[in-house]
Design a protein around this motif. Structure first.
Motif, PDB file in Angstrom:
ATOM      1  N   SER A   1       0.826  -1.197   0.000  1.00 57.07           N
ATOM      2  CA  SER A   1       0.000   0.000   0.000  1.00 57.07           C
ATOM      3  C   SER A   1       0.862   1.249   0.000  1.00 57.07           C
ATOM      4  O   SER A   1       0.532   2.244  -0.625  1.00 57.07           O
ATOM      5  N   ARG A   2       2.005   1.194   0.656  1.00 58.01           N
ATOM      6  CA  ARG A   2       2.878   2.360   0.670  1.00 58.01           C
ATOM      7  C   ARG A   2       3.359   2.674  -0.736  1.00 58.01           C
ATOM      8  O   ARG A   2       3.555   3.799  -1.115  1.00 58.01           O
ATOM      9  N   PHE A   3       3.614   1.593  -1.492  1.00 55.44           N
ATOM     10  CA  PHE A   3       4.106   1.802  -2.844  1.00 55.44           C
ATOM     11  C   PHE A   3       3.033   2.213  -3.805  1.00 55.44           C
ATOM     12  O   PHE A   3       3.310   2.570  -4.920  1.00 55.44           O
ATOM     13  N   LYS A   4       1.810   2.066  -3.365  1.00 56.14           N
ATOM     14  CA  LYS A   4       0.695   2.280  -4.286  1.00 56.14           C
ATOM     15  C   LYS A   4       0.904   1.404  -5.512  1.00 56.14           C
ATOM     16  O   LYS A   4       0.822   1.846  -6.650  1.00 56.14           O
ATOM     17  N   LEU A   5       1.273   0.173  -5.263  1.00 55.76           N
ATOM     18  CA  LEU A   5       1.532  -0.725  -6.378  1.00 55.76           C
ATOM     19  C   LEU A   5       0.248  -1.002  -7.117  1.00 55.76           C
ATOM     20  O   LEU A   5      -0.762  -1.272  -6.514  1.00 55.76           O
TER      21      LEU A   5
ATOM     22  N   ILE B   1       5.278 -10.151  -7.052  1.00 53.47           N
ATOM     23  CA  ILE B   1       6.511  -9.710  -6.388  1.00 53.47           C
ATOM     24  C   ILE B   1       6.745  -8.226  -6.627  1.00 53.47           C
ATOM     25  O   ILE B   1       6.435  -7.686  -7.698  1.00 53.47           O
ATOM     26  N   GLY B   2       7.272  -7.581  -5.616  1.00 58.38           N
ATOM     27  CA  GLY B   2       7.615  -6.161  -5.695  1.00 58.38           C
ATOM     28  C   GLY B   2       9.061  -5.970  -5.258  1.00 58.38           C
ATOM     29  O   GLY B   2       9.666  -6.875  -4.669  1.00 58.38           O
ATOM     30  N   PHE B   3       9.601  -4.804  -5.529  1.00 54.81           N
ATOM     31  CA  PHE B   3      11.021  -4.573  -5.296  1.00 54.81           C
ATOM     32  C   PHE B   3      11.255  -3.355  -4.406  1.00 54.81           C
ATOM     33  O   PHE B   3      10.554  -2.344  -4.510  1.00 54.81           O
ATOM     34  N   MET B   4      12.273  -3.458  -3.582  1.00 52.99           N
ATOM     35  CA  MET B   4      12.704  -2.326  -2.770  1.00 52.99           C
ATOM     36  C   MET B   4      14.208  -2.175  -2.950  1.00 52.99           C
ATOM     37  O   MET B   4      14.946  -3.166  -2.905  1.00 52.99           O
ATOM     38  N   VAL B   5      14.662  -0.952  -3.158  1.00 50.11           N
ATOM     39  CA  VAL B   5      16.101  -0.732  -3.355  1.00 50.11           C
ATOM     40  C   VAL B   5      16.575   0.405  -2.470  1.00 50.11           C
ATOM     41  O   VAL B   5      15.795   1.283  -2.076  1.00 50.11           O
ATOM     42  N   ASN B   6      17.842   0.357  -2.161  1.00 46.07           N
ATOM     43  CA  ASN B   6      18.508   1.514  -1.572  1.00 46.07           C
ATOM     44  C   ASN B   6      19.673   1.850  -2.489  1.00 46.07           C
ATOM     45  O   ASN B   6      20.654   1.113  -2.540  1.00 46.07           O
ATOM     46  N   PRO B   7      19.572   2.939  -3.260  1.00 44.09           N
ATOM     47  CA  PRO B   7      20.583   3.217  -4.277  1.00 44.09           C
ATOM     48  C   PRO B   7      21.945   3.598  -3.704  1.00 44.09           C
ATOM     49  O   PRO B   7      22.940   3.513  -4.410  1.00 44.09           O
ATOM     50  N   ALA B   8      21.981   4.012  -2.441  1.00 44.93           N
ATOM     51  CA  ALA B   8      23.247   4.426  -1.808  1.00 44.93           C
ATOM     52  C   ALA B   8      23.995   5.430  -2.677  1.00 44.93           C
ATOM     53  O   ALA B   8      25.208   5.360  -2.840  1.00 44.93           O
ATOM     54  N   GLY B   9      23.261   6.346  -3.259  1.00 43.45           N
ATOM     55  CA  GLY B   9      23.888   7.417  -4.032  1.00 43.45           C
ATOM     56  C   GLY B   9      23.907   7.188  -5.529  1.00 43.45           C
ATOM     57  O   GLY B   9      24.151   8.114  -6.299  1.00 43.45           O
ATOM     58  N   SER B  10      23.667   5.965  -5.980  1.00 44.52           N
ATOM     59  CA  SER B  10      23.653   5.699  -7.430  1.00 44.52           C
ATOM     60  C   SER B  10      22.466   6.425  -8.064  1.00 44.52           C
ATOM     61  O   SER B  10      21.382   6.476  -7.487  1.00 44.52           O
ATOM     62  N   LYS B  11      22.697   6.942  -9.279  1.00 47.68           N
ATOM     63  CA  LYS B  11      21.666   7.799  -9.873  1.00 47.68           C
ATOM     64  C   LYS B  11      20.703   7.055 -10.789  1.00 47.68           C
ATOM     65  O   LYS B  11      19.614   7.532 -11.063  1.00 47.68           O
TER      66      LYS B  11
ATOM     67  N   SER C   1      14.546 -10.264 -19.455  1.00 50.61           N
ATOM     68  CA  SER C   1      13.399  -9.353 -19.412  1.00 50.61           C
ATOM     69  C   SER C   1      13.724  -8.188 -18.503  1.00 50.61           C
ATOM     70  O   SER C   1      14.417  -8.364 -17.495  1.00 50.61           O
ATOM     71  N   VAL C   2      13.236  -7.019 -18.853  1.00 45.68           N
ATOM     72  CA  VAL C   2      13.424  -5.849 -17.993  1.00 45.68           C
ATOM     73  C   VAL C   2      12.154  -5.645 -17.184  1.00 45.68           C
ATOM     74  O   VAL C   2      11.076  -5.450 -17.739  1.00 45.68           O
ATOM     75  N   TYR C   3      12.288  -5.694 -15.858  1.00 46.27           N
ATOM     76  CA  TYR C   3      11.128  -5.552 -14.973  1.00 46.27           C
ATOM     77  C   TYR C   3      10.894  -4.108 -14.549  1.00 46.27           C
ATOM     78  O   TYR C   3       9.777  -3.709 -14.269  1.00 46.27           O
ATOM     79  N   HIS C   4      11.978  -3.364 -14.422  1.00 41.91           N
ATOM     80  CA  HIS C   4      11.810  -1.976 -14.003  1.00 41.91           C
ATOM     81  C   HIS C   4      12.909  -1.095 -14.591  1.00 41.91           C
ATOM     82  O   HIS C   4      14.071  -1.416 -14.436  1.00 41.91           O
ATOM     83  N   PRO C   5      12.572  -0.014 -15.251  1.00 40.04           N
ATOM     84  CA  PRO C   5      11.214   0.320 -15.693  1.00 40.04           C
ATOM     85  C   PRO C   5      10.786  -0.714 -16.730  1.00 40.04           C
ATOM     86  O   PRO C   5      11.594  -1.081 -17.575  1.00 40.04           O
TER      87      PRO C   5
ATOM     88  N   PRO D   1       7.589   1.356  -7.910  1.00 36.96           N
ATOM     89  CA  PRO D   1       6.182   1.214  -8.284  1.00 36.96           C
ATOM     90  C   PRO D   1       5.989   0.021  -9.213  1.00 36.96           C
ATOM     91  O   PRO D   1       6.885  -0.343  -9.966  1.00 36.96           O
ATOM     92  N   GLY D   2       4.842  -0.582  -9.134  1.00 32.81           N
ATOM     93  CA  GLY D   2       4.530  -1.715  -9.999  1.00 32.81           C
ATOM     94  C   GLY D   2       4.981  -3.026  -9.376  1.00 32.81           C
ATOM     95  O   GLY D   2       5.704  -3.049  -8.379  1.00 32.81           O
TER      96      GLY D   2
END
Lengths: 250, 171
Positions: free
Chosen positions: A77-81, A147-157, A171-175, A194-195
């Motif tokens: 719900s937080r992600f509004k997936l 399945i959903g994904f959570m990341v911490n980029p640690a500064g990566s753009k 396959s590319v899942y995100h985007p 998202p997604g």
């Protein structure tokens, strides 16, 4: 025994968990026989075990379960997936995902984990109307799970999440379906992407990879890097975090 | 509750029973307060759950438990000390209990904890894992995700600060 002549907390804890090898167990017990300090710590730990199991566990388990359920329920719900665009279902069908292996990602409550500088990648799943649960090595996912994904980029753009199944299908899942990695909205915070992807009926294993970078990378280059080595892909300017999945019939 | 919900709940319960003692004992030792340790155990378990679920073995799970429970408890200790009255000189650690030997090793874990509570934040978790838990420098580095050189430097700084603190107290 450590260099200071005593058993470390790790050794004593592993002994209590019966997680030492037979020779290690013998060594540890032999040391305990001859070391008053370590014997005291061993006795204290066993007393704590009794106290925990007799009183603390029963008293606190309901609160722990409530906390865990609340946190998992809040994930999607937080992600509004918006679960499943038909095209994503088809893409997942071509991929077949499921359960992770390997050491855990380095996420979690960052204030307590205290890691900086390492991008992280976590997967969560949702089954039917039940709550959300993290995907770990002992969790087998089923067709129809999302399945959903959570990341911490640690500064990566830039980020791209892709998968490669056992047959080598990329396959590319995100985007979803992107040809190039996309900029992240916040490079310092943990992000819930998202997604989500609904798993198709294909059973088997596959790898999902989060690719972090300072500059946009082409999906084709990432695919080539994965084909060269799915275990340890390399691409200049890219930081890979790889997860392996399996999917089984319910 | 759905079948999946039951499954998840059972798994949480199993993991809590398995690793709860390690967390509780550690929190009890660091916080020295049963009620606070009980609260801390719940908080740490919720935070560490994701990691121990995906840990390939118990040693890896324990490393996460050490890391997260240490940080959590040190935060609690810092919060308490901010609210507490300043420590009177006669409550400072005694020199004999907190001696640092020629190898730079603190001989008493309780005294080490008193000194650790007064050390700068960046030195605290390294000092807890090394002096209180008895981990090797390499294990401390692995647990915290930092280099062994950083561990050595922080331990040296901690020892130097402790020596000054003890000698000042003796004066």
């Amino acid at each position: 025994m450590n260099a200071r002549g005593h058993l470390s907390s790790e050794t004593i804890d592993l002994l209590l968990l019966s997680a030492l090898t037979a020779p290690e167990t013998n060594d540890a017990k032999q040391h305990l026989d001859g070391c008053e300090d370590c014997r005291t710590r061993w006795r204290e730990l066993n007393e704590d075990k009794q106290r925990f199991e007799q009183f603390v566990f029963a008293r606190t388990l309901p609160k722990v379960e409530a906390r865990v359920a609340a946190e998992r329920g809040g994930f999607f719900s937080r992600f509004k997936l918006k679960f499943l665009v038909p095209a994503m279902v088809l893409a997942a069908a071509a991929a077949g995902v499921v359960f992770t292996t390997g050491p855990g990602t380095q996420t979690e409550d960052d204030a307590y984990v205290g890691i900086k500088g390492q991008p992280t990648f976590e997967l969560f799943a949702k089954r039917g109307q039940s709550g959300v649960f993290p995907v770990g090595p002992e969790v087998a996912l089923h067709p129809g799970d999302r399945i959903g994904f959570m990341v911490n980029p640690a500064g990566s753009k830039y980020l791209l999440v892709a998968s490669q199944d056992g047959a080598g299908v990329f396959s590319v899942y995100h985007p979803f379906g992107a040809q190039v990695s996309q900029p992240l909205a916040d490079v310092k915070a943990k992000l819930e992407l998202p997604g989500s992807v609904e798993l198709d009926a294909t059973l088997g294993s596959e790898r999902v990879v989060a690719v972090f970078s300072e500059e946009p990378l082409k999906a084709g280059e990432i695919e080539a890097a994965l084909k060269a080595s799915t275990q340890n892909p390399k691409l200049p300017g890219a930081r890979f975090v790889v997860r392996e999945f399996h999917k089984v019939a319910p | 509750m759905s079948e999946s919900g039951v499954h998840t709940s059972e798994r949480v319960s199993t993991l809590y029973r398995k690793f709860g003692t390690a967390i509780y004992s550690r929190c009890r030792r660091l916080l020295k307060d049963d009620a606070l340790a009980e609260d801390a155990t719940q908080e740490v378990f919720v935070r560490v759950l994701r990691h121990i679920q995906s840990a390939p073995d118990d040693a890896t799970a324990l490393a996460w438990i050490y890391r997260i429970s240490t940080n959590y408890c040190l935060n609690q200790i810092r919060d308490r000390s901010r609210q507490a009255e300043p420590t009177a000189p006669d409550e400072m650690p005694e020199g004999d209990g907190g001696e640092v030997n020629s190898e730079g090793e603190m001989m008493d874990r309780n005294t080490a904890m008193k000194l650790i509570a007064r050390a700068p934040e960046k030195l605290q978790e390294v000092a807890v894992l090394y002096y209180v838990d008895g981990l090797e420098q390499e294990q401390v580095a692995k647990t915290l995700g930092i280099s062994r050189r950083t561990v050595i430097n922080r331990l040296q700084e901690f020892v130097e600060r402790s020596r000054k603190f003890i000698s000042r107290d003796e004066v």
